[in-house]
Scaffold this active site. Sequence first.
Site, PDB file in Angstrom:
ATOM      1  N   PHE A 113       0.860  -1.180   0.000  1.00 33.40           N
ATOM      2  CA  PHE A 113       0.000   0.000   0.000  1.00 33.40           C
ATOM      3  C   PHE A 113       0.897   1.230   0.000  1.00 33.40           C
ATOM      4  O   PHE A 113       1.853   1.314   0.782  1.00 33.40           O
ATOM      5  CB  PHE A 113      -0.894   0.055   1.242  1.00 33.40           C
ATOM      6  CG  PHE A 113      -2.007  -0.961   1.287  1.00 33.40           C
ATOM      7  CD1 PHE A 113      -2.527  -1.511   0.137  1.00 33.40           C
ATOM      8  CD2 PHE A 113      -2.539  -1.346   2.508  1.00 33.40           C
ATOM      9  CE1 PHE A 113      -3.561  -2.437   0.186  1.00 33.40           C
ATOM     10  CE2 PHE A 113      -3.572  -2.263   2.570  1.00 33.40           C
ATOM     11  CZ  PHE A 113      -4.085  -2.815   1.410  1.00 33.40           C
ATOM     12  N   GLU A 114       0.595   2.192  -0.853  1.00 38.53           N
ATOM     13  CA  GLU A 114       1.340   3.458  -0.894  1.00 38.53           C
ATOM     14  C   GLU A 114       0.347   4.612  -0.766  1.00 38.53           C
ATOM     15  O   GLU A 114      -0.535   4.782  -1.602  1.00 38.53           O
ATOM     16  CB  GLU A 114       2.102   3.587  -2.218  1.00 38.53           C
ATOM     17  CG  GLU A 114       3.229   2.585  -2.418  1.00 38.53           C
ATOM     18  CD  GLU A 114       4.547   3.051  -1.820  1.00 38.53           C
ATOM     19  OE1 GLU A 114       4.578   4.179  -1.292  1.00 38.53           O
ATOM     20  OE2 GLU A 114       5.529   2.293  -1.898  1.00 38.53           O
ATOM     21  N   GLN A 115       0.489   5.386   0.294  1.00 40.55           N
ATOM     22  CA  GLN A 115      -0.362   6.544   0.561  1.00 40.55           C
ATOM     23  C   GLN A 115       0.452   7.826   0.366  1.00 40.55           C
ATOM     24  O   GLN A 115       1.592   7.912   0.816  1.00 40.55           O
ATOM     25  CB  GLN A 115      -0.893   6.495   1.994  1.00 40.55           C
ATOM     26  CG  GLN A 115      -1.452   7.792   2.540  1.00 40.55           C
ATOM     27  CD  GLN A 115      -2.681   8.264   1.794  1.00 40.55           C
ATOM     28  OE1 GLN A 115      -3.620   7.511   1.590  1.00 40.55           O
ATOM     29  NE2 GLN A 115      -2.673   9.531   1.367  1.00 40.55           N
TER      30      GLN A 115
END
Length: 848
Positions: A321-323
């Site tokens: 996951f990349e925020q």
Amino acid sequence: MAGGIFLTSLPLQAQNAYFFPNAQHFDNNIPTPESFLGYKIGERQTRYDKVVAYMEELARKSDRVTIETIGQTYEYRPQVILTITSPQNHGRLDRIREDHMQLADPAQTAPSLENMPVLVHLGYNVHGNESSSTEVSMLTAYYYAANQDAETEQYLNEAVIFIDPALNPDGRDRHTNWVSMHQGNPPVSDPADREHNEVWPGGRGNHYWFDLNRDWLPLAHLESRNRLAHFHKWLPNIYIDFHEMGTGSTYFFEPTKQFSSENRLVPRSNYDGLNNIMAQYHAAALDGLGSLYFTKEQFDNIYPGYGGTYADFHGGLAITFEQASSRGNIQENSLGELTFAFTIRNHTATGLATVKGAVENRETFLRHQRAFFHSALTDAKKNPIRAYVYGETADASRLRTFTDVLLAHQIEVYEVENDQNIGGIPFKKGKSYIVPTDQPQYRMVESVFAKTTDFDDSVFYDASTWTLALAYNLQHAEAKSSVNKGKRVAKTTAENYKAPEKSNYAYIMDWADYNAPAALYSLQQKGVATQTIFKPITAGTSSGEKSLSAGSISIPVSVQKISADSLYKVIQKVIEENGVPMISVTTGLSLEGVDLGSANVKTLTKPQAMILTGQGVNSTEVGEVWFLLDEKLKMPITKVEMSSFAGTNLSRYTTIVMVHGQYKNVDDNAVQKLKRWIAEGGTLITFKSAAAWAIEKGLAQGEVISPNDTAKAERRIPFADAAATEGARSVGGSIYLVDLDLTHPLGFGYSDGKLPVYRNSTVYLAPSKNPYSTVAQYGESPYLSGYVSQANLDKIKNSASLLVHEQGLGRVIMFAENPNFRGTWYGTNKLFFNALFFGSLINTPGNY
């Protein structure tokens, strides 16, 4: 970005707003993060010790939660894992684990899946300054500890959830302290504010500034080894790696770019099946919040050393996951203002969605894991290679360390039953091992040994090869037919070298063992006078003749400041602590080669090293040098900021190291100071762009080959292809063979002149005009593994890998590569050790 009002107002709302629309009923006896910390999640960054304290409180208050410490970091912060499941499951965790591990063993009958929980591991904050996810870990732990909805109780009955609140506690606290120190009230959203711009080296890496997200395969660091032991204890079905990216982006979840970002060893059912199943849950969670996101783009799933990939090689689904990062508490971007609270909310939503998806597809994940290890055996049978055999006769320490890495990855390793020759390479019993391909860990075996030269794409997020057998410079061969296996290796043991007989003349230590430099520095620290022998010799000992390579260390007895008895006690201690062999001799007359009083036996000076640091310098490469000296040699190195260099007294240092980076802040006066220091006898060691800088500034003579293509770019290229075209021109990480001069002091300790090196830059050095000073050189056909364009390969061919330029009484040692890459290139570490210990002795006859 959608939800702008929510971004700025969230910290003022109830804690349950993070769980919208899932929050219904919570146990009031379970403390919220807000009630425990004294502030709302999202208002500020939380120190790691307070995170751990909150997790311990949850474990104390809830029968759904237990906490265990799996190790500690270099800075002595505990590494903790929460296990969250129903009280009933807690009562049978051992049985759950035993049943689950049967899925990974094709030799066992498959257990019933009917009541088998799915295992979900949520791993937060491996990059210390991607800090939102550790806040998420507290919210998520609270949610499953306190939520009393029927849906949550079902999830806890059908899943075991592991929470690692911070994979990199040391880096996290470095970043947390920075942000907290500069946080304004009200917060400052201006990207130029100091809060959003950490000073070098930042909080990304661990104590030694390493990227722990790249360390799952090489296992250079204790945090990784502790984490991997827990991983293999359970083999989770889903492993989530929570990250952050640029402030101007949105949110990324998998699937990644098809084929080009995927590893061919992993079954398509992983990418086309499980990834797409979970993507629906993650999309729904973010759609419900109105948050923007993207998928199917270039985040790497190729390298098995990522946290977001490793589980793919073990029958699970690994997801990154990349925020978009606020890098502080609030920061402007093209869509408005991005708050810390918003980043936390998105990660919380996808984490909860992961558990939901895992439970609702529980049997699919369990069946996949069972099928994965069966298909590993099927794939292995299709491979013409029946086993990999590897060995090392002169360096037991390097051989043992490599074997330990294989065992940590649960790879089956066997002793070589008898001396044999495979592919023209001799392997000796007791100094060689066999790794069969026909084993459940087949895919990891291929990752460690196979060379890769065929790719679906020419642009890589990171490295394009990671062949550990080459990194360790071990003799290895592919066995195309069955090989007789000896006993399976459960664990390795260090060689139990005994001290030689006491001598009143001299002791000699061979330089071939990886631990020999550590032993040498230990002797020097204890005030023992040491010398090195520049030519091979054969010495007579009480146990017969002993051949010793150039670089062997002589410890004469009569010249010491301590008695022969005291020296012998030192020798015994050094052998015990470093696991290296020594011999004693009673005469300086060698059976062959030079005698111990020859001019070819030169006195060594204890190194006193400095490394330049600061903005523009590659912090990871600095950390690699620091780590290597700290952990392998127990040698201190002084880290000096470039801004302080001009005022630093250089007279105390024998060696200065400059790694890859930009050195614009080293002004002309500092360059002249450095030049004088070299001329007076100093040794400057440079890597990659620092070598080019040394040549440009006149510190060394040499030629840097232009990295640009000489042909004119007259053809038109579509704008949409720009990233792919330009990316293909980089050298993102590939392996080559160089020819090493074994007679040069920088080549001491090596027995084979063919040495694999790792290259990840477009710095090309021409061979020296001095015929004696090109220590290592690429040949006409150097390519071994990894992606390289033909244009770059043409520049690499016949270029220099390692040069020395002598300047006055000193010298500049120029590496075209980084010999210490990621703490795992044991094969080229010795080049760097040699530069440290023997650099001051390089004095070429003649006038060049």
